[in-house]
Design an enzyme around this catalytic site. Structure first.
Site, PDB file in Angstrom:
ATOM      1  N   ASN A 227       0.841  -1.210  -0.004  1.00 55.22           N
ATOM      2  CA  ASN A 227       0.051  -0.047  -0.109  1.00 55.22           C
ATOM      3  C   ASN A 227       0.824   1.429  -0.038  1.00 55.22           C
ATOM      4  O   ASN A 227       0.466   2.228  -0.338  1.00 55.22           O
ATOM      5  CB  ASN A 227      -1.083   0.015   1.249  1.00 55.22           C
ATOM      6  CG  ASN A 227      -0.308  -0.158   2.565  1.00 55.22           C
ATOM      7  OD1 ASN A 227       0.089  -1.157   3.034  1.00 55.22           O
ATOM      8  ND2 ASN A 227       0.179   1.038   3.025  1.00 55.22           N
TER       9      ASN A 227
ATOM     10  N   ILE B  29       8.001   1.258  -1.284  1.00 48.31           N
ATOM     11  CA  ILE B  29       8.496   0.535  -2.585  1.00 48.31           C
ATOM     12  C   ILE B  29       7.776  -0.655  -2.967  1.00 48.31           C
ATOM     13  O   ILE B  29       7.863  -0.907  -3.988  1.00 48.31           O
ATOM     14  CB  ILE B  29      10.082  -0.064  -2.240  1.00 48.31           C
ATOM     15  CG1 ILE B  29      10.196  -0.737  -1.022  1.00 48.31           C
ATOM     16  CG2 ILE B  29      10.971   1.506  -2.138  1.00 48.31           C
ATOM     17  CD1 ILE B  29      12.003  -1.397  -0.899  1.00 48.31           C
TER      18      ILE B  29
ATOM     19  N   SER C  12      18.238  -6.103   3.485  1.00 46.35           N
ATOM     20  CA  SER C  12      18.868  -4.374   3.797  1.00 46.35           C
ATOM     21  C   SER C  12      20.387  -4.472   4.018  1.00 46.35           C
ATOM     22  O   SER C  12      20.743  -5.663   4.363  1.00 46.35           O
ATOM     23  CB  SER C  12      18.071  -3.867   4.964  1.00 46.35           C
ATOM     24  OG  SER C  12      19.049  -2.713   5.302  1.00 46.35           O
TER      25      SER C  12
ATOM     26  N   TYR D  53      16.412  -5.195  13.885  1.00 46.29           N
ATOM     27  CA  TYR D  53      16.061  -4.992  12.572  1.00 46.29           C
ATOM     28  C   TYR D  53      17.319  -5.641  11.516  1.00 46.29           C
ATOM     29  O   TYR D  53      17.006  -6.444  10.890  1.00 46.29           O
ATOM     30  CB  TYR D  53      16.096  -3.410  12.175  1.00 46.29           C
ATOM     31  CG  TYR D  53      15.915  -3.383  10.767  1.00 46.29           C
ATOM     32  CD1 TYR D  53      14.551  -3.413  10.321  1.00 46.29           C
ATOM     33  CD2 TYR D  53      16.847  -2.799  10.052  1.00 46.29           C
ATOM     34  CE1 TYR D  53      14.557  -3.074   8.805  1.00 46.29           C
ATOM     35  CE2 TYR D  53      16.569  -2.366   8.623  1.00 46.29           C
ATOM     36  CZ  TYR D  53      15.494  -2.633   8.099  1.00 46.29           C
ATOM     37  OH  TYR D  53      15.180  -2.294   6.681  1.00 46.29           O
TER      38      TYR D  53
HETATM   39  N1  LIG Z   1      13.362   2.632   3.182  1.00 48.62           N
HETATM   40  C1  LIG Z   1      14.705   2.203   3.209  1.00 48.62           C
HETATM   41  O1  LIG Z   1      15.527   3.113   3.229  1.00 48.62           O
HETATM   42  C2  LIG Z   1      14.781   0.476   3.373  1.00 48.62           C
HETATM   43  C3  LIG Z   1      16.364   0.261   3.178  1.00 48.62           C
HETATM   44  C4  LIG Z   1      16.582  -1.119   3.560  1.00 48.62           C
HETATM   45  C5  LIG Z   1      15.343  -1.996   3.222  1.00 48.62           C
HETATM   46  N2  LIG Z   1      14.130  -1.538   3.041  1.00 48.62           N
HETATM   47  C6  LIG Z   1      12.952  -2.721   3.193  1.00 48.62           C
HETATM   48  O2  LIG Z   1      12.086  -2.485   2.440  1.00 48.62           O
HETATM   49  C7  LIG Z   1      11.086  -2.914   2.902  1.00 48.62           C
HETATM   50  C8  LIG Z   1       9.793  -1.802   2.422  1.00 48.62           C
HETATM   51  O3  LIG Z   1      10.046  -0.730   3.270  1.00 48.62           O
HETATM   52  P1  LIG Z   1       9.574   0.655   2.783  1.00 48.62           P
HETATM   53  O4  LIG Z   1      10.802   1.575   3.036  1.00 48.62           O
HETATM   54  O5  LIG Z   1       8.890   0.719   1.555  1.00 48.62           O
HETATM   55  O6  LIG Z   1       8.578   1.161   3.962  1.00 48.62           O
HETATM   56  P2  LIG Z   1       7.023   1.560   4.287  1.00 48.62           P
HETATM   57  O7  LIG Z   1       6.791   2.667   3.218  1.00 48.62           O
HETATM   58  O8  LIG Z   1       6.927   1.773   5.786  1.00 48.62           O
HETATM   59  O9  LIG Z   1       6.238   0.119   3.668  1.00 48.62           O
HETATM   60  C9  LIG Z   1       6.122  -1.022   4.380  1.00 48.62           C
HETATM   61  C10 LIG Z   1       4.806  -1.814   4.241  1.00 48.62           C
HETATM   62  O10 LIG Z   1       4.930  -2.839   5.178  1.00 48.62           O
HETATM   63  C11 LIG Z   1       3.529  -3.033   5.837  1.00 48.62           C
HETATM   64  N3  LIG Z   1       3.663  -3.759   7.199  1.00 48.62           N
HETATM   65  C12 LIG Z   1       4.285  -3.356   8.239  1.00 48.62           C
HETATM   66  N4  LIG Z   1       4.037  -4.305   9.257  1.00 48.62           N
HETATM   67  C13 LIG Z   1       3.086  -5.034   8.540  1.00 48.62           C
HETATM   68  C14 LIG Z   1       2.515  -6.156   9.090  1.00 48.62           C
HETATM   69  N5  LIG Z   1       2.419  -6.362  10.288  1.00 48.62           N
HETATM   70  N6  LIG Z   1       1.638  -7.131   8.406  1.00 48.62           N
HETATM   71  C15 LIG Z   1       1.625  -6.679   7.016  1.00 48.62           C
HETATM   72  N7  LIG Z   1       2.154  -5.274   6.456  1.00 48.62           N
HETATM   73  C16 LIG Z   1       2.841  -4.703   7.117  1.00 48.62           C
HETATM   74  C17 LIG Z   1       3.328  -1.523   6.000  1.00 48.62           C
HETATM   75  O11 LIG Z   1       1.911  -1.410   6.030  1.00 48.62           O
HETATM   76  P3  LIG Z   1       1.196  -0.038   6.752  1.00 48.62           P
HETATM   77  O12 LIG Z   1       1.151   0.823   5.923  1.00 48.62           O
HETATM   78  O13 LIG Z   1      -0.057  -0.833   6.935  1.00 48.62           O
HETATM   79  O14 LIG Z   1       2.021   0.179   8.050  1.00 48.62           O
HETATM   80  C18 LIG Z   1       3.704  -0.854   4.570  1.00 48.62           C
HETATM   81  O15 LIG Z   1       2.776  -1.277   3.483  1.00 48.62           O
HETATM   82  C19 LIG Z   1      11.086  -3.221   3.860  1.00 48.62           C
HETATM   83  O16 LIG Z   1      11.193  -4.872   4.058  1.00 48.62           O
HETATM   84  C20 LIG Z   1      12.303  -2.593   4.600  1.00 48.62           C
HETATM   85  O17 LIG Z   1      12.871  -3.203   5.541  1.00 48.62           O
HETATM   86  C21 LIG Z   1      13.724  -0.313   3.144  1.00 48.62           C
END
Ligand SMILES: NC(=O)c1ccc[n+]([C@@H]2O[C@H](COP(=O)([O-])OP(=O)(O)OC[C@H]3O[C@@H](n4cnc5c(N)ncnc54)[C@H](OP(=O)(O)O)[C@@H]3O)[C@@H](O)[C@H]2O)c1
Length: 320
Positions: free
Chosen positions: A46, A49, A173, A196
């Protein structure tokens, strides 16, 4: 007065240099693969990324299942994707990665309703959570980022095999390189950041182990670091780091669209199947972190995970 103006100018120049560096360094998926007739599941679709990857899969004609925990947010994302792509084949299915029964229910629904599954993107994740144990007796952050995705993948393996060639993408990550994971501390807290890092190392070890187990099949498994991206994952930060990220990061972190590129690449690029089990960054294979080189640790984490998830029997049948 002069020194304030000087400081701001200096900061502006630093941010500009960082922004240019990020733009130059970011690689874009070049695959032209069409996804008409294919089905993709993206967890955490939702926002961030996961949303951008889902949007791209929808543009290419896939049936995209947005696996999310919040119905309103998920429906909003669905409406946006349909509006932008005119692809009506976008479906919301609810799953809470912090609950094994929710993951089982979601997987059962998929097995009952979907004829095929070509790409599973384990993307949902949280950045930092306090020390809390779920109803399943697992650390909540470890469960959302690692145990939940493992269970989901194992429950969907037969469908992925049936639909092969198919792919599993585990979003990890670079934080995995800071992990202090050892045999026996898999479900321990040790602080939000360490937890994490451990969960993200587990994503890589799981990818490596699963690729080995599936090597006689046409199901490929990849892990990746998407870069540092300005998303809601940083909302949980507190103190000075929240101020820095909240005010300045948007000027030099990647955008979610840029951050989704390595997901899209590993999901679509043809010819990379021979590299199943590898870790990617910037749409290319990257050398494994020192923490992910221990095959004894990989096997012991796998065994401990199967015990904690009580799915040893299903796991034993993975290759059959
Ligand atoms: N952003 C970065 O710099 C970065 C760097 C390295 C790796 N990553 C990895 O990339 C992935 C996506 O992260 P993002 O940066 O796009 O973060 P984000 O915008 O916060 O998106 C995270 C998603 O995971 C969902 N989520 C969280 N808890 C959940 C649960 N209990 N059950 C089902 N869905 C859940 C969230 O839903 P809600 O909207 O309902 O909370 C949201 O849709 C993650 O695995 C993260 O570790 C991100």
């Amino acid at each position: 007065m002069f020194s304030l103006a000087y400081t701001f100018s200096l900061l502006a120049i630093v941010f500009l240099i960082l922004k240019i560096y990020t733009k130059v360094k970011t690689s874009w998926c070049k695959s032209k693969v069409c996804l008409i007739g294919k089905t993709v599941i993206v967890t955490g679709a939702n926002t961030g990324i996961g949303y951008e990857a889902s949007l791209e899969f929808a543009k290419r004609g896939a049936r995209v299942i947005l696996a999310c925990r919040n119905e309103d947010k998920a429906n909003h994302a669905r409406d946006q994707i349909v509006k932008e792509t005119e692809n009506e084949n976008i479906v919301v299915k609810l799953v809470n990665m912090a609950s094994l029964s929710s993951v089982r229910k979601f997987a059962e629904n998929i097995l009952q309703t979907e004829e095929r599954l070509d790409i599973l993107v384990n993307n949902a994740g949280v950045g930092a959570l306090r020390n809390k144990v779920t109803e399943d007796g697992l650390q909540v952050l470890m469960q959302v980022n690692y145990f939940g995705p493992v269970l989901l993948t194992i429950l969907l393996i037969d469908l992925l095999k049936k639909s092969s060639p198919s792919r599993i993408i585990n979003v990890s990550s670079v934080a995995a390189s800071r992990s202090k994971l050892t045999q026996g501390n898999l479900n321990e807290f040790g602080g939000p950041f360490l937890c994490y890092c451990n969960s993200k190392l587990c994503n890589i070890l799981f990818t490596m182990k699963l690729a080995k187990l599936l090597k006689t099949t046409n199901v490929s498994v990849f892990s990746l670091h998407p870069g540092v991206i300005y998303t809601q994952i940083f909302n949980s930060l507190q103190g000075i780091s929240s101020i820095i990220v909240g005010y300045f990061a948007k000027y030099f972190f990647k955008t979610p669209e840029e951050g989704a590129q390595t997901i899209i690449h590993t999901a679509l690029e043809q010819g990379i199947e021979v590299h199943s089990g590898k870790h990617f960054e910037e749409c290319a294979i990257t050398s494994t972190y020192g923490t992910a080189k221990d095959s004894i640790l990989m096997d012991s984490i796998w065994n401990e995970t199967m015990e904690l998830l009580k799915c040893r029997e299903i796991a034993n049948n993975l290759v059959s």
